[in-house]
Write a protein that holds these residues in place. Structure first.
Motif, PDB file in Angstrom:
ATOM      1  N   ILE A 115      14.604 -21.687  49.082  1.00 38.45           N
ATOM      2  CA  ILE A 115      14.627 -20.264  48.724  1.00 38.45           C
ATOM      3  C   ILE A 115      16.065 -19.747  48.757  1.00 38.45           C
ATOM      4  O   ILE A 115      16.520 -19.070  47.818  1.00 38.45           O
ATOM      5  N   LYS A 116      16.794 -20.070  49.821  1.00 39.32           N
ATOM      6  CA  LYS A 116      18.195 -19.637  49.915  1.00 39.32           C
ATOM      7  C   LYS A 116      19.036 -20.253  48.802  1.00 39.32           C
ATOM      8  O   LYS A 116      19.928 -19.602  48.239  1.00 39.32           O
ATOM      9  N   TRP A 117      18.763 -21.516  48.474  1.00 40.62           N
ATOM     10  CA  TRP A 117      19.474 -22.192  47.382  1.00 40.62           C
ATOM     11  C   TRP A 117      19.239 -21.473  46.057  1.00 40.62           C
ATOM     12  O   TRP A 117      20.188 -21.211  45.299  1.00 40.62           O
ATOM     13  N   ALA A 118      17.975 -21.128  45.765  1.00 38.71           N
ATOM     14  CA  ALA A 118      17.653 -20.434  44.516  1.00 38.71           C
ATOM     15  C   ALA A 118      18.288 -19.044  44.489  1.00 38.71           C
ATOM     16  O   ALA A 118      18.832 -18.617  43.458  1.00 38.71           O
ATOM     17  N   GLU A 119      18.225 -18.341  45.601  1.00 39.63           N
ATOM     18  CA  GLU A 119      18.811 -17.003  45.653  1.00 39.63           C
ATOM     19  C   GLU A 119      20.325 -17.042  45.483  1.00 39.63           C
ATOM     20  O   GLU A 119      20.908 -16.203  44.790  1.00 39.63           O
ATOM     21  N   SER A 120      20.968 -18.019  46.111  1.00 42.22           N
ATOM     22  CA  SER A 120      22.437 -18.092  46.078  1.00 42.22           C
ATOM     23  C   SER A 120      22.969 -18.514  44.724  1.00 42.22           C
ATOM     24  O   SER A 120      24.043 -18.061  44.293  1.00 42.22           O
ATOM     25  N   ASN A 121      22.229 -19.381  44.035  1.00 34.70           N
ATOM     26  CA  ASN A 121      22.762 -19.987  42.825  1.00 34.70           C
ATOM     27  C   ASN A 121      22.179 -19.458  41.517  1.00 34.70           C
ATOM     28  O   ASN A 121      22.863 -19.521  40.473  1.00 34.70           O
ATOM     29  N   TYR A 122      20.948 -18.937  41.557  1.00 32.83           N
ATOM     30  CA  TYR A 122      20.277 -18.635  40.293  1.00 32.83           C
ATOM     31  C   TYR A 122      19.645 -17.249  40.227  1.00 32.83           C
ATOM     32  O   TYR A 122      19.163 -16.863  39.161  1.00 32.83           O
ATOM     33  N   MET A 123      19.637 -16.482  41.324  1.00 31.89           N
ATOM     34  CA  MET A 123      19.030 -15.154  41.266  1.00 31.89           C
ATOM     35  C   MET A 123      19.921 -14.205  40.472  1.00 31.89           C
ATOM     36  O   MET A 123      21.119 -14.108  40.715  1.00 31.89           O
ATOM     37  N   ARG A 124      19.310 -13.492  39.516  1.00 36.54           N
ATOM     38  CA  ARG A 124      20.063 -12.502  38.742  1.00 36.54           C
ATOM     39  C   ARG A 124      19.614 -11.086  39.053  1.00 36.54           C
ATOM     40  O   ARG A 124      20.313 -10.127  38.687  1.00 36.54           O
ATOM     41  N   TYR A 125      18.448 -10.923  39.714  1.00 34.77           N
ATOM     42  CA  TYR A 125      18.013  -9.569  40.087  1.00 34.77           C
ATOM     43  C   TYR A 125      17.143  -9.628  41.334  1.00 34.77           C
ATOM     44  O   TYR A 125      16.262 -10.483  41.449  1.00 34.77           O
ATOM     45  N   ASP A 126      17.409  -8.706  42.267  1.00 34.45           N
ATOM     46  CA  ASP A 126      16.624  -8.557  43.494  1.00 34.45           C
ATOM     47  C   ASP A 126      16.370  -7.072  43.690  1.00 34.45           C
ATOM     48  O   ASP A 126      17.303  -6.287  43.869  1.00 34.45           O
ATOM     49  N   TYR A 127      15.120  -6.666  43.621  1.00 35.14           N
ATOM     50  CA  TYR A 127      14.793  -5.245  43.710  1.00 35.14           C
ATOM     51  C   TYR A 127      15.266  -4.623  45.011  1.00 35.14           C
ATOM     52  O   TYR A 127      15.539  -3.415  45.075  1.00 35.14           O
ATOM     53  N   CYS A 128      15.398  -5.434  46.054  1.00 34.09           N
ATOM     54  CA  CYS A 128      15.854  -4.917  47.341  1.00 34.09           C
ATOM     55  C   CYS A 128      17.354  -4.642  47.358  1.00 34.09           C
ATOM     56  O   CYS A 128      17.877  -4.142  48.364  1.00 34.09           O
ATOM     57  N   GLN A 129      18.050  -4.967  46.257  1.00 36.92           N
ATOM     58  CA  GLN A 129      19.468  -4.658  46.134  1.00 36.92           C
ATOM     59  C   GLN A 129      19.731  -3.557  45.106  1.00 36.92           C
ATOM     60  O   GLN A 129      20.883  -3.260  44.794  1.00 36.92           O
ATOM     61  N   ASP A 130      18.659  -2.941  44.610  1.00 34.71           N
ATOM     62  CA  ASP A 130      18.774  -1.984  43.508  1.00 34.71           C
ATOM     63  C   ASP A 130      18.613  -0.556  44.019  1.00 34.71           C
ATOM     64  O   ASP A 130      17.563   0.076  43.840  1.00 34.71           O
ATOM     65  N   GLY A 131      19.665  -0.041  44.646  1.00 36.21           N
ATOM     66  CA  GLY A 131      19.606   1.315  45.179  1.00 36.21           C
ATOM     67  C   GLY A 131      19.482   2.368  44.096  1.00 36.21           C
ATOM     68  O   GLY A 131      18.865   3.417  44.310  1.00 36.21           O
TER      69      GLY A 131
END
Length: 279
Positions: free
Chosen positions: A249-265
């Protein structure tokens, strides 16, 4: 004449064997209803392949005859080759279309040639969605089949790609979670030009139609609504990611995540959803 008489029984036997192989894996019409242009064939190993077609007139899909309350659901998909901008291919669970519906999504948002296809994962609970994690796929999803899996149990929802856990949506006390509404399994291919590619900036190029997505290897190890759970369901009913899976999960988030709703203030001016501070 003798050779011909020997050949006919052999051909009949081979035909029966082929029919038996096909019948053993004829999952589509046994388990699903279809909509739009859906074609079927069998690959070299005898697996049934369901092909969804999208053109200007309509998309396509199939939806399960049964509804489920918890389970492990998996399918292999080969996505659209070349320019797939504006298209959306899906594998998801849904309780229906009501305002309070539950849903668990794996949506593949097409892209222009040479750009990565985006996998959008999302969870709806009692009509509350907006919980997207989006990932650029790290392989060409049109070159071959890849396996996509949803595990849904009373404590978490796990998304897997080729056996690798890329997301875990956890249940928290006092927060909405899909736990009481049975859901049907769906696969769809549709025109998402208004949304899918660069937030709707790139529409479908219809000169490439019909667009085709192929599905095979479907499996559901799940509790049927109103019925008993299958033997051995503890394999997924109590499943939580182990330390190695939290690592992927951390690998996918670090390398391939392009959007995370918890970062969208900007999207949540009144404050991020409550689970964001608990994860």
């Amino acid at each position: 004449m003798a050779r011909r008489s020997l050949l006919l029984p052999l051909l009949a036997s081979l035909a029966l064997m082929a029919a038996a192989v096909a019948s053993a894996d004829s999952w589509l019409y046994e388990k699903f209803n279809t909509d739009g242009t859906v074609r079927t064939d069998y690959d070299a190993s005898g697996q049934q392949v369901a092909m969804l077609n999208l053109d200007r007139s309509s998309g396509a899909g199939f939806n399960s005859k049964e509804k489920y309350l918890y389970g492990e659901f998996s399918i292999q998909m080969k996505l659209i080759a070349g320019d797939s901008a504006g298209t959306v291919s899906c594998f998801y669970l849904s309780s229906g279309d009501g305002d309070d519906h539950d849903e668990i999504d794996m949506e593949f948002m097409g892209n222009s040639s040479g750009q990565p296809v985006v996998l959008n994962t999302n969870v709806w609970a009692s009509g509350d969605g907006k919980k997207e994690h989006q990932f650029d796929l790290w392989f060409d999803p049109a070159a071959d089949y890849h396996t996509y899996t949803i595990i849904w149990n009373p404590t978490n929802i796990i998304f897997k790609v080729d056996g690798n856990v890329i997301r875990c949506f956890k249940r928290y006390d006092g927060l909405a979670y899909p736990s009481s509404r049975p859901m049907a399994l769906h696969a769809t291919l549709w025109d998402g030009s208004y949304w899918a590619t660069q937030k709707g900036k790139v529409p479908i190029d219809w000169s490439g139609a019909p667009f085709v997505v192929s599905y095979r290897g479907y499996s559901a190890d799940a509790c049927v609504s109103g019925g008993a759970c299958p033997a051995g369901s503890d394999r997924w009913m109590n499943k939580q990611p182990d330390s190695a899976e939290w690592g992927t999960i951390k690998w996918a988030e670090s390398n391939y995540m392009r959007y995370d709703y918890c970062q969208d203030g900007w999207r949540f001016p009144q404050g991020l959803p409550a689970e964001c501070s608990r994860s």
